[in-house]
Design an enzyme around this catalytic site. Structure first.
Site, PDB file in Angstrom:
ATOM      1  N   GLU A   1      31.216   3.609  -3.088  1.00 55.19           N
ATOM      2  CA  GLU A   1      30.625   5.068  -3.150  1.00 55.19           C
ATOM      3  C   GLU A   1      31.755   6.051  -3.079  1.00 55.19           C
ATOM      4  OE1 GLU A   1      30.783   3.142  -0.335  1.00 55.19           O
ATOM      5  OE2 GLU A   1      30.696   4.652   1.604  1.00 55.19           O
TER       6      GLU A   1
ATOM      7  N   HIS B   1      34.307   0.469   0.123  1.00 51.62           N
ATOM      8  CA  HIS B   1      33.728   1.652  -0.051  1.00 51.62           C
ATOM      9  C   HIS B   1      33.389   2.021  -1.680  1.00 51.62           C
ATOM     10  CE1 HIS B   1      32.609   3.250   4.011  1.00 51.62           C
ATOM     11  NE2 HIS B   1      33.979   2.486   4.278  1.00 51.62           N
TER      12      HIS B   1
ATOM     13  N   CYS C   1      30.462  -1.393   4.624  1.00 49.41           N
ATOM     14  CA  CYS C   1      31.358  -1.165   5.928  1.00 49.41           C
ATOM     15  C   CYS C   1      30.387  -1.528   7.016  1.00 49.41           C
ATOM     16  CB  CYS C   1      31.974   0.052   5.921  1.00 49.41           C
ATOM     17  SG  CYS C   1      33.457   0.440   6.940  1.00 49.41           S
TER      18      CYS C   1
END
Lengths: 80, 229
Positions: B205, B203, B86
């Site tokens: 994560e 994302h 990002c």
């Protein structure tokens, strides 16, 4: 000495914000606006008094930070 | 595996990255402040999401000039893998470590939702744990994720197999919903020439725990842990 920098999107780079402004102008009744491109205006106060040196320094600033030359063009005006 | 997570003023996804890295590697990453001029000896550097320097001027522009980025650049030149997620992707393009630029989303709105990504390259330490063509679901949350590069650069990225992830429609979704931001050729993530730097807008994560609604991002972290162990 003052320097003025205009940063504009390169031709061929889509400008959705410009398009939104164009549509808004149309909605307000401003007809005949064929295209809108939005850019940035940056004003710098410089200690440098030599216009050539000032211009060279500002162009370096543009290349390093003020503009992203992948997508943007820049132009520099130095006040005499 | 030792890892470093870089934090700039305005970074806000570093804790998500720390949790995901620790889960995959079994070791807590070191968080490095942007004013540091050196990095500890690490096997991986992660630039997390957020709004470094408030996205002033352009997203990632100021962060790319931070002292730590010189050390990141030197580590990358030595072949240390670097992943930018990002805002981290925006910083990597602004720093010239990846080609192209991330522009304002074509729809002008901040987009925060799950997207589907097709794995377009399994030849990198970040993606080798996925199957080529596998479709994964991970979230995006950004305002400036519209990937732009000129046609020659895009052709080169495709020709060299450096598109890592592409936005695709999920099951039952219309094609029009696939690309959340107007990215050229639906590109969600790209690799550097030596395939040791990955930048991606989504994302992974935030898709590593069932409580987050999905675990498709684990493949990326497990890939890195295996490749770099």
């Amino acid at each position: 000495m003052k320097a003025r920098v205009h940063v504009t999107l390169k031709n061929g780079v889509l400008d959705p914000q410009g398009k939104a402004i164009q549509h808004a102008l149309g909605a307000l009744g401003f007809s005949g606006v064929d295209d809108v491109r939005q850019g940035k205006y940056i004003e710098l106060d410089l200690a440098e008094s030599d216009p050539d040196k000032a211009r060279a320094a500002v162009e370096e600033m543009c290349r390093k930070l003020l503009a992203n030359t992948v997508i943007e063009n820049y132009s520099v005006e130095v006040e005499d | 595996m030792r890892t470093a997570v870089i934090r700039f003023p305005g970074t806000n996804r570093e804790k998500d990255a720390v949790v995901a890295l620790e889960r995959a590697c079994g070791r807590k990453p070191e968080i490095i402040w942007h004013k540091e001029s050196g990095l500890p000896a690490v096997d991986l550097i992660l630039l997390p999401g957020g709004f470094a320097f408030g996205d002033y001027l352009r997203a990632g522009a100021m962060a790319a000039q931070s002292p730590i980025m010189q050390a990141v650049r030197q580590a990358a030149e030595r072949g240390v893998p670097v992943i930018g997620i990002c805002n981290g992707f925006q910083v990597l393009t602004e720093a010239g470590l990846l080609p192209g630029a991330l522009m304002r989303n074509a729809g002008l709105r901040f987009v925060c939702r799950d997207v589907h990504l097709r794995v377009e390259s399994d030849r990198s330490p970040f993606t080798e744990g996925y199957r080529l063509g596998q479709v994964v679901r991970v979230p995006v949350a950004h305002h400036d994720g519209n990937y732009f590069a000129d046609e020659a650069t895009l052709d080169r990225l495709e020709g060299e197999g450096r598109v890592a992830f592409r936005y695709v429609a999920g099951p039952g979704e219309p094609e029009s919903r696939a690309n959340p931001n107007g990215s050229r050729r639906d590109i969600a993530g790209i690799l550097s020439e030596n395939r040791r730097i990955l930048g991606m807008m989504p994302h992974p994560e935030d898709a590593t725990d069932p409580l987050q609604g999905g675990t498709d991002g684990c493949g990326l972290f497990d890939s890195m842990a295996r490749a770099l162990a």
